[in-house]
Design an enzyme around this catalytic site. Structure first.
Site, PDB file in Angstrom:
ATOM      1  N   ARG A 212       0.846  -1.206   0.000  1.00  0.00           N
ATOM      2  CA  ARG A 212       0.000   0.000   0.000  1.00  0.00           C
ATOM      3  C   ARG A 212       0.875   1.247   0.000  1.00  0.00           C
ATOM      4  O   ARG A 212       1.622   1.471   0.969  1.00  0.00           O
ATOM      5  CB  ARG A 212      -0.906   0.034   1.233  1.00  0.00           C
ATOM      6  N   GLU A 214       0.668   4.142   0.965  1.00  0.00           N
ATOM      7  CA  GLU A 214      -0.033   5.106   1.814  1.00  0.00           C
ATOM      8  C   GLU A 214       0.982   5.968   2.541  1.00  0.00           C
ATOM      9  O   GLU A 214       1.864   5.426   3.203  1.00  0.00           O
ATOM     10  CB  GLU A 214      -0.848   4.363   2.885  1.00  0.00           C
ATOM     11  N   ARG A 220      -0.203   1.962  13.022  1.00  0.00           N
ATOM     12  CA  ARG A 220      -0.947   0.818  12.486  1.00  0.00           C
ATOM     13  C   ARG A 220      -0.882   0.663  10.978  1.00  0.00           C
ATOM     14  O   ARG A 220      -1.515  -0.216  10.408  1.00  0.00           O
ATOM     15  CB  ARG A 220      -2.396   0.877  12.943  1.00  0.00           C
ATOM     16  N   HIS A 221      -0.145   1.559  10.324  1.00  0.00           N
ATOM     17  CA  HIS A 221      -0.001   1.466   8.871  1.00  0.00           C
ATOM     18  C   HIS A 221       1.443   1.190   8.483  1.00  0.00           C
ATOM     19  O   HIS A 221       2.353   1.835   8.981  1.00  0.00           O
ATOM     20  CB  HIS A 221      -0.409   2.779   8.195  1.00  0.00           C
ATOM     21  N   GLU A 357      -9.563  -1.704  13.352  1.00  0.00           N
ATOM     22  CA  GLU A 357      -9.955  -2.626  12.282  1.00  0.00           C
ATOM     23  C   GLU A 357      -8.827  -3.609  12.019  1.00  0.00           C
ATOM     24  O   GLU A 357      -7.684  -3.203  11.814  1.00  0.00           O
ATOM     25  CB  GLU A 357     -10.232  -1.811  11.017  1.00  0.00           C
ATOM     26  N   SER A 360     -11.410  -6.526   6.769  1.00  0.00           N
ATOM     27  CA  SER A 360     -12.664  -6.133   6.125  1.00  0.00           C
ATOM     28  C   SER A 360     -13.052  -7.173   5.104  1.00  0.00           C
ATOM     29  O   SER A 360     -12.221  -7.951   4.639  1.00  0.00           O
ATOM     30  CB  SER A 360     -12.625  -4.729   5.528  1.00  0.00           C
ATOM     31  N   ARG A 408      -1.757  -6.684  12.248  1.00  0.00           N
ATOM     32  CA  ARG A 408      -2.729  -5.955  13.085  1.00  0.00           C
ATOM     33  C   ARG A 408      -3.381  -6.897  14.088  1.00  0.00           C
ATOM     34  O   ARG A 408      -3.647  -6.533  15.234  1.00  0.00           O
ATOM     35  CB  ARG A 408      -3.801  -5.316  12.206  1.00  0.00           C
TER      36      ARG A 408
HETATM   37  P1  AMO Z   1      -8.610  -3.605   3.318  1.00  0.00           P
HETATM   38  O1  AMO Z   1      -8.029  -2.588   2.399  1.00  0.00           O
HETATM   39  O2  AMO Z   1      -9.515  -3.098   4.387  1.00  0.00           O
HETATM   40  O3  AMO Z   1      -9.465  -4.670   2.504  1.00  0.00           O
HETATM   41  O4  AMO Z   1      -7.446  -4.446   3.971  1.00  0.00           O
HETATM   42  C1  AMO Z   1      -7.718  -5.601   4.735  1.00  0.00           C
HETATM   43  C2  AMO Z   1      -6.932  -5.594   6.028  1.00  0.00           C
HETATM   44  O5  AMO Z   1      -5.548  -5.448   5.756  1.00  0.00           O
HETATM   45  C3  AMO Z   1      -4.923  -4.722   6.787  1.00  0.00           C
HETATM   46  N1  AMO Z   1      -4.284  -3.511   6.243  1.00  0.00           N
HETATM   47  C4  AMO Z   1      -3.116  -3.019   6.667  1.00  0.00           C
HETATM   48  N2  AMO Z   1      -2.256  -3.432   7.604  1.00  0.00           N
HETATM   49  C5  AMO Z   1      -1.141  -2.704   7.798  1.00  0.00           C
HETATM   50  N3  AMO Z   1      -0.825  -1.587   7.103  1.00  0.00           N
HETATM   51  C6  AMO Z   1      -1.667  -1.126   6.145  1.00  0.00           C
HETATM   52  N4  AMO Z   1      -1.344  -0.041   5.455  1.00  0.00           N
HETATM   53  C7  AMO Z   1      -2.876  -1.850   5.887  1.00  0.00           C
HETATM   54  N5  AMO Z   1      -3.906  -1.691   5.026  1.00  0.00           N
HETATM   55  C8  AMO Z   1      -4.747  -2.712   5.257  1.00  0.00           C
HETATM   56  C9  AMO Z   1      -5.984  -4.362   7.788  1.00  0.00           C
HETATM   57  C10 AMO Z   1      -7.254  -4.426   6.947  1.00  0.00           C
HETATM   58  O6  AMO Z   1      -8.393  -4.680   7.718  1.00  0.00           O
HETATM   59  N6  AMO Z   1      -9.675  -6.684  -0.477  1.00  0.00           N
HETATM   60  C11 AMO Z   1     -10.122  -6.216   0.798  1.00  0.00           C
HETATM   61  C12 AMO Z   1     -10.492  -7.342   1.746  1.00  0.00           C
HETATM   62  C13 AMO Z   1     -11.699  -8.152   1.265  1.00  0.00           C
HETATM   63  O7  AMO Z   1     -12.759  -7.538   1.107  1.00  0.00           O
HETATM   64  O8  AMO Z   1     -11.552  -9.358   1.069  1.00  0.00           O
HETATM   65  C14 AMO Z   1      -9.019  -5.374   1.428  1.00  0.00           C
HETATM   66  O9  AMO Z   1      -7.876  -5.421   1.061  1.00  0.00           O
HETATM   67  O10 AMO Z   1      -5.994  -5.352   8.793  1.00  0.00           O
END
Ligand code: AMO
Length: 434
Positions: A212, A214, A220-221, A357, A360, A408
């Protein structure tokens, strides 16, 4: 003589043993000196009564620098002065790899060291038993996930991590050069796990890296994390998916508590295994909780870090660590999520753990025309997703799935303060090495 790698393999007998490990500490008390040695099983003591040891060996061993790797031969003696119940009286030793002085980071010193310093010298940081234990628990966690999904009949799959399109939004994509054309690192296996639902594999899972881009510098990211994805066909509603995740999470927490007891003791944590079924709150209920706490959010807004925290506190008050938040506004969810017709909501959910979270998921739109409509509504060009859409044109069963960020989940299970504690070599906007 072979090096005995595990101190637990040292049995108390009259025989001689050879052990290998790191010199954690040396104490010289004049007539007697002690070395605390460390290996993957913990620490043990080498005891050196000056008069009983060859003077050359005594001076070599007492002059070693901390963290040097040595091989020591000696006699094992029972001892009621040591934590292991035994000690080694050395008769020979060999320095295998000396450690420079000063160390970039102390292993036993009880001083607060900045996270950045620890991560810059991670090999040394992981020598601390309480840090190593986290990664042993992470490894156990993956074993437990696999056990649970295998039991449930899921097939393990691997999907590409380089591709032509992203699934989770354009701004978060890492662009890479793929020979003469651009490509992107996978944000999640979303498109592929859904394509596989039309292959007849029915229930698939993948544990692999997700990327990601981001610009978030939070606890948490990270820009690379390990995602545990599941996708299942023939669901009748999104609750089928929630109950599946719940089964996996319960197996993981129970297994960590039981099989990770030694590591949990090292880090001084306990695992709470919440009762099932986990409660389900709707997005609207959460919005009301958050608004009542004074946070100015309106219908359709993301709950955000602060909102999630408030809901977490509310649920903690009811004794609930794990709970689902379901039926988010369709506008806030990606194109692949199914709308709840006649309402502004969708068949989607998050799983939150102590106010954060961790997952998802939802029911997917499996009807081709509706899926194309949703893409267009989100400003996406269906032509960019032809390889994905094709799978919906020739027989696609109803399906749903989830993605869990395993770091997470571990952070929340162990109450760690930062996601970087659960990643050996984390990647974030400021960190690309080591
Ligand atoms: P989403 O984007 O919510 O959903 O990501 C799913 C889970 O991945 C983790 N996560 C992260 N952990 C650490 N750093 C990050 N930058 C980060 N971004 C996300 C979180 C999050 O809940 N395709 C959908 C899932 C689905 O619908 O099957 C998805 O990627 O724990």
């Amino acid at each position: 003589m072979a090096i005995v790698k595990k101190s637990s393999e040292v049995t108390v007998s009259d025989g001689t043993v050879a052990v290998g490990g790191w010199v954690q500490d040396i104490r010289n008390l004049g007539g007697i000196s002690f070395i605390t040695m460390r290996d993957r099983c913990g620490t043990y003591q080498v005891t050196m009564p000056k008069k009983k040891i060859d003077p050359e060996l005594f001076s070599m061993l007492t002059g070693l620098s901390r963290e040097t790797v040595v091989r020591i031969e000696g006699e094992v003696k029972e001892s009621n002065q040591t934590a292991t119940g035994w000690e080694i009286i050395p008769s020979a030793a060999e320095v295998i790899s000396p450690a420079g002085v000063p160390l970039p980071l102390g292993v036993v010193d009880k001083v607060n060291v900045e996270m950045d310093t620890r991560l810059n010298h991670r090999f040394m940081d992981v020598r601390k038993p309480e840090v190593k234990a986290i990664f042993e628990l992470k490894s156990l966690m993956v074993d437990l996930i696999e056990e649970a999904v295998r039991e449930m009949g899921f097939t393990r799959v691997y999907t590409p991590k380089i591709g032509a399109a992203g699934a989770e939004g354009g701004a978060e994509l890492f662009k890479v050069q793929y020979f003469d054309r651009p490509a992107y690192l996978a944000q999640s296996p979303q498109l592929y796990k859904q394509i596989l639902m039309s292959s007849g594999l029915d229930q698939v899972y993948e544990i692999g890296p997700a990327f990601r881009a981001e610009q978030s510098n939070t606890n948490r990211h990270v820009t690379e994390f390990i995602s545990f994805d599941g996708e299942m066909s023939w669901i009748s509603c999104q609750e089928d998916v929630m109950r599946a995740i719940e089964q996996v999470v319960d197996h993981v927490l129970t297994g960590l508590k039981e099989r990770g007891a030694r590591q949990l003791e090292v880090i001084g944590k306990e695992i709470n295994v919440p009762a099932r079924p986990y409660p389900i709150l709707t997005y609207s209920e959460c919005l009301a909780i958050v608004q009542a706490a004074g946070l100015l959010l309106k219908e359709g807004d993301d709950l955000g870090t602060e909102g999630e925290k408030i809901v977490g506190e509310h649920m903690a008050g009811k004794g609930c660590d794990l709970y689902f938040i379901a039926e988010y506004p369709e506008e806030a969810k990606p194109f692949y999520i199914m709308e709840k017709d006649g309402t502004p909501y969708s068949f989607s959910f998050d799983l939150d753990f102590k106010g954060q979270e961790i997952s998802s998921g939802g029911q997917r739109e499996h009807r081709y025309d509706r899926l194309v409509e949703r893409m267009q509504k989100k400003g996406l060009d269906p032509e960019d997703f032809e390889f994905y859409l094709e799978a919906f044109k020739y027989g696609m069963p109803p399906h749903g799935g989830w993605g869990i960020g395993i770091e997470r989940m571990l952070v929340k299970a162990l109450d760690l303060p930062n996601i970087r504690e659960a990643i050996l070599f984390p990647r974030d906007p400021a960190r690309l090495s080591p």
